[in-house]
Design an enzyme around this catalytic site. Structure first.
Site, PDB file in Angstrom:
ATOM      1  N   ARG A  67       0.840  -1.204   0.000  1.00 50.16           N
ATOM      2  CA  ARG A  67       0.000   0.000   0.000  1.00 50.16           C
ATOM      3  C   ARG A  67       0.877   1.258   0.000  1.00 50.16           C
ATOM      4  O   ARG A  67       0.507   2.303  -0.504  1.00 50.16           O
ATOM      5  CB  ARG A  67      -0.955   0.012   1.208  1.00 50.16           C
ATOM      6  CG  ARG A  67      -1.719   1.336   1.367  1.00 50.16           C
ATOM      7  CD  ARG A  67      -2.966   1.222   2.236  1.00 50.16           C
ATOM      8  NE  ARG A  67      -2.738   0.533   3.484  1.00 50.16           N
ATOM      9  CZ  ARG A  67      -2.103   1.058   4.546  1.00 50.16           C
ATOM     10  NH1 ARG A  67      -1.656   2.274   4.522  1.00 50.16           N
ATOM     11  NH2 ARG A  67      -1.938   0.337   5.641  1.00 50.16           N
ATOM     12  N   TYR A 120     -15.712  16.316 -14.463  1.00 45.55           N
ATOM     13  CA  TYR A 120     -16.157  14.933 -14.321  1.00 45.55           C
ATOM     14  C   TYR A 120     -17.155  14.843 -13.157  1.00 45.55           C
ATOM     15  O   TYR A 120     -16.870  15.303 -12.046  1.00 45.55           O
ATOM     16  CB  TYR A 120     -14.934  14.050 -14.065  1.00 45.55           C
ATOM     17  CG  TYR A 120     -15.255  12.586 -14.045  1.00 45.55           C
ATOM     18  CD1 TYR A 120     -15.663  11.934 -15.201  1.00 45.55           C
ATOM     19  CD2 TYR A 120     -15.144  11.861 -12.875  1.00 45.55           C
ATOM     20  CE1 TYR A 120     -15.963  10.588 -15.181  1.00 45.55           C
ATOM     21  CE2 TYR A 120     -15.439  10.507 -12.859  1.00 45.55           C
ATOM     22  CZ  TYR A 120     -15.850   9.886 -14.015  1.00 45.55           C
ATOM     23  OH  TYR A 120     -16.144   8.546 -13.987  1.00 45.55           O
ATOM     24  N   ASP A 192      -6.984  18.144 -14.180  1.00 49.23           N
ATOM     25  CA  ASP A 192      -7.319  16.774 -14.572  1.00 49.23           C
ATOM     26  C   ASP A 192      -6.995  16.684 -16.062  1.00 49.23           C
ATOM     27  O   ASP A 192      -7.679  17.274 -16.896  1.00 49.23           O
ATOM     28  CB  ASP A 192      -8.802  16.500 -14.281  1.00 49.23           C
ATOM     29  CG  ASP A 192      -9.212  15.062 -14.637  1.00 49.23           C
ATOM     30  OD1 ASP A 192      -8.581  14.467 -15.530  1.00 49.23           O
ATOM     31  OD2 ASP A 192     -10.168  14.558 -14.031  1.00 49.23           O
ATOM     32  N   LYS A 217      -8.391   5.667 -18.966  1.00 49.04           N
ATOM     33  CA  LYS A 217      -8.681   6.218 -20.285  1.00 49.04           C
ATOM     34  C   LYS A 217      -7.454   6.096 -21.196  1.00 49.04           C
ATOM     35  O   LYS A 217      -7.006   4.992 -21.430  1.00 49.04           O
ATOM     36  CB  LYS A 217      -9.173   7.657 -20.120  1.00 49.04           C
ATOM     37  CG  LYS A 217     -10.187   7.851 -18.973  1.00 49.04           C
ATOM     38  CD  LYS A 217     -11.486   7.097 -19.176  1.00 49.04           C
ATOM     39  CE  LYS A 217     -12.347   7.011 -17.917  1.00 49.04           C
ATOM     40  NZ  LYS A 217     -12.637   8.284 -17.255  1.00 49.04           N
TER      41      LYS A 217
HETATM   42  C1  PLP Z   1     -13.036   8.721 -15.935  1.00 54.94           C
HETATM   43  C2  PLP Z   1     -12.610  10.035 -15.414  1.00 54.94           C
HETATM   44  C3  PLP Z   1     -12.322  10.221 -14.045  1.00 54.94           C
HETATM   45  C4  PLP Z   1     -12.502   9.129 -13.014  1.00 54.94           C
HETATM   46  O1  PLP Z   1     -11.663   8.063 -13.242  1.00 54.94           O
HETATM   47  P1  PLP Z   1     -12.001   6.538 -12.778  1.00 54.94           P
HETATM   48  O2  PLP Z   1     -10.785   5.814 -13.249  1.00 54.94           O
HETATM   49  O3  PLP Z   1     -13.249   6.140 -13.451  1.00 54.94           O
HETATM   50  O4  PLP Z   1     -12.143   6.558 -11.297  1.00 54.94           O
HETATM   51  C5  PLP Z   1     -11.881  11.464 -13.652  1.00 54.94           C
HETATM   52  N1  PLP Z   1     -11.748  12.483 -14.517  1.00 54.94           N
HETATM   53  C6  PLP Z   1     -12.037  12.345 -15.837  1.00 54.94           C
HETATM   54  C7  PLP Z   1     -11.879  13.509 -16.742  1.00 54.94           C
HETATM   55  C8  PLP Z   1     -12.478  11.114 -16.321  1.00 54.94           C
HETATM   56  O5  PLP Z   1     -12.764  10.992 -17.623  1.00 54.94           O
END
Ligand code: PLP
Length: 414
Positions: A67, A120, A192, A217
Site C-alpha cells: 500500500r 467529471y 485533470d 482512459k
Molecule cells: C473517468 C474520469 C475520471 C474518473 O476516473 P475513474 O478511473 O473512473 O475513477 C476522472 N476524470 C475524468 C476527466 C475522467 O474521464
C-alpha cells in the site's frame, strides 16, 4: 535500484515516444527480463530488525508494504512523471482515488475551490456533496473564460481545479492564465489531464502544481483496467500526497500497474491514430445536414482553435455533436450505430459513443446542464483506432437511416 538514476539522465535526450517505452522500464536487474516483473506481494521481508526500523524511520530506501510502495507500481510512476515533466507521481486504484487524495490531501476546512463547471461528475459531487461537510466551499464556473475565474476567486481560495478540454463540451481552459491567477491568489492549480493525456498537454510545464489522470482512459488505452495517477510539480507535494494515499488506501496494485505500463508504451501510437480519425470525422460530420454543431478543438470553427494550437500538441480524439433533430435524433443515432459501441468511458482503442445528458452527466440538474452547455441532444464520441472508412460508414448509415424514418422506438419514448 541504480538503474533509475541512469534512466533520468538519459531520458533528457529522448523524445516522448522513446520515453513512453523506456523510462522506468530497464530490463529486470535480476534475470534480465525485458518485460518488467510483477512484484505480486503485499509485504517485503527485512534482513534484520534494525533494517525494518530504519525503513520505517525513513532512513533507508526499500520497500515495506505494497500500500505504501511497490517496485512494479514505481516503474509506472517514474514513467508517467517523466512524460508529464513532473517531479514524481503516485499511482492510485482509480481516477477517483487520485481526485479524492488530491482534494483530501490539500484542502482544509474553510478553504474555497474554483472548479470547471462541467468537470467529471463524481469529482464535482465529491466537492459539492461530501467535502462541504468538512467546511470546504466550491464555486463551479466556466473556466474557459479567465475573467469569470478571476471574479470567482475569494480571499480563501486555495485551489483552482480545471479540466481541459472539458467533458463533453470540449471547451478549453487557458492553463497559462490559470497559473497566473493561482499564483496571485496563493492557490494551487490542479489539472485533470485525462482528456488530453501527457502526449498532447503537459499542465505542469505550464505552471500547474498537479496533473492527474484516470489511467483507465488514454494512458492504459485498452478499456480493461481502472486506475489513476497523480503527478506533482514538487517533492514537497509528492511527500504530502504520498502520506494521504497511505491513509486513504487507494494505491494502485502491482498487477494493475503492470497492465497500465504495458498500455502506456503505445500511448503515442494510439493517440496519433485516433486523433487522425477524429480530425477526419469532425470535418466530415460538419458537412452533414443532420448535424447542427460539431465540437472539436481541431476544427477552424472551434471558438478556441488558436488556444488549442498554443496549449496542446494536438486536438485529441474526443468529439461531441449536436444533431439538428435534438434529443430524439441523438437517441436514434445511438440506437443505429453498429460498429461504434454504446458505452461510457473513453480513450480506448475502440470507438465509444454515449449520451451525456442521460448517462455521464445524469447527476446534474437541467439548470446545471444548461449552464455547462450540455444540450439534451449532445452526443459524445471517443474516437478509436479502427480504419477511418469503417467509422465514417457506420455514422453515415446511422444518420441516413434517421433522415428516412423516425427512430423505431420513438413511439415508446414519447
Ligand atoms: C473517468 C474520469 C475520471 C474518473 O476516473 P475513474 O478511473 O473512473 O475513477 C476522472 N476524470 C475524468 C476527466 C475522467 O474521464
Amino acid at each position: 535500484m541504480a538503474h533509475r538514476d541512469d534512466d533520468r539522465s538519459r531520458s533528457e535526450t529522448w523524445a516522448f515516444e522513446t520515453r513512453a517505452i523506456h523510462v522506468g522500464q530497464d530490463p529486470d536487474p535480476q534475470y534480465g527480463a525485458v518485460a518488467p516483473p510483477i512484484y505480486q506481494t503485499s509485504t517485503f521481508a527485512f534482513e534484520s530488525p534494525a533494517q525494518g526500523a530504519r525503513r520505517f524511520a525513513g532512513e533507508e530506501g526499500g520497500y515495506i508494504y505494497s500500500r505504501l510502495g511497490n517496485p512494479t507500481t514505481e516503474r509506472l510512476e517514474q514513467c508517467v512523471a517523466d512524460l508529464e515533466g513532473g517531479y514524481g507521481a503516485l499511482a492510485t486504484s482509480s481516477g477517483m482515488a487520485a481526485v479524492s487524495i488530491v482534494m483530501l490531501g490539500l484542502l482544509e476546512s474553510g478553504d474555497h475551490v474554483v472548479a470547471t463547471d462541467c468537470m467529471y461528475g463524481p469529482s464535482r459531487l465529491l466537492l459539492e456533496r461530501e467535502l462541504v461537510r468538512f467546511g470546504v466551499e466550491a464555486s463551479f464556473v466556466d473556466t474557459s473564460d479567465a475573467g469569470v475565474v478571476e471574479a470567482a476567486i475569494r480571499p480563501n481560495t486555495r485551489m483552482i481545479y480545471v479540466e481541459t478540454p472539458s467533458n463533453p463540451t470540449l471547451k478549453l481552459t487557458d492553463l497559462d492564465a490559470m497559473a497566473r491567477l493561482a499564483g496571485r491568489a496563493g492557490a494551487r492549480l490542479v489539472c485533470d489531464n485525462t482528456f488530453a493525456s501527457p502526449m498532447l498537454q503537459r499542465p505542469i510545464e505550464r505552471g500547474a502544481d498537479i496533473a492527474l489522470h484516470s489511467t483507465t482512459k488514454y494512458i492504459n488505452g485498452h478499456s480493461d483496467v481502472v486506475g489513476g495517477i497523480i503527478v506533482t510539480a514538487t517533492a514537497e507535494l509528492r511527500t504530502r500526497l504520498d502520506r494521504m494515499r497511505a491513509y486513504h488506501g487507494g494505491s494502485m496494485d502491482p498487477h494493475q500497474s503492470w497492465l497500465v505500463l504495458r498500455g502506456l508504451k503505445t500511448l503515442p501510437l494510439r493517440v496519433e491514430r485516433a486523433q487522425e480519425n477524429a480530425r477526419r470525422l469532425a470535418v466530415w460530420l460538419e458537412s452533414r445536414p443532420e448535424v447542427a454543431t460539431v465540437h472539436y478543438p481541431g476544427l477552424d470553427s472551434h471558438p478556441q482553435h488558436e488556444l488549442a494550437q498554443r496549449q496542446m500538441d494536438g486536438p485529441g480524439s474526443m468529439i461531441s455533436i449536436e444533431l439538428a433533430g435534438g434529443h430524439e435524433a441523438g437517441v436514434a443515432l445511438l440506437e443505429r450505430v453498429g460498429l461504434m459501441t454504446l458505452a461510457v468511458s473513453l480513450g480506448g482503442v475502440e470507438t465509444l459513443i454515449e449520451h451525456p445528458a442521460s448517462m455521464t452527466h445524469a447527476g446534474m440538474s437541467p439548470e446545471e446542464l444548461a449552464e455547462a452547455g450540455i444540450s439534451p441532444g449532445l452526443v459524445r464520441i471517443s474516437v478509436g483506432c479502427e480504419a477511418y472508412e469503417d467509422l465514417e460508414r457506420d455514422l453515415e448509415q446511422a444518420l441516413a437511416e434517421q433522415t428516412r424514418s423516425p427512430s423505431p422506438s420513438a413511439a415508446i419514448r414519447r
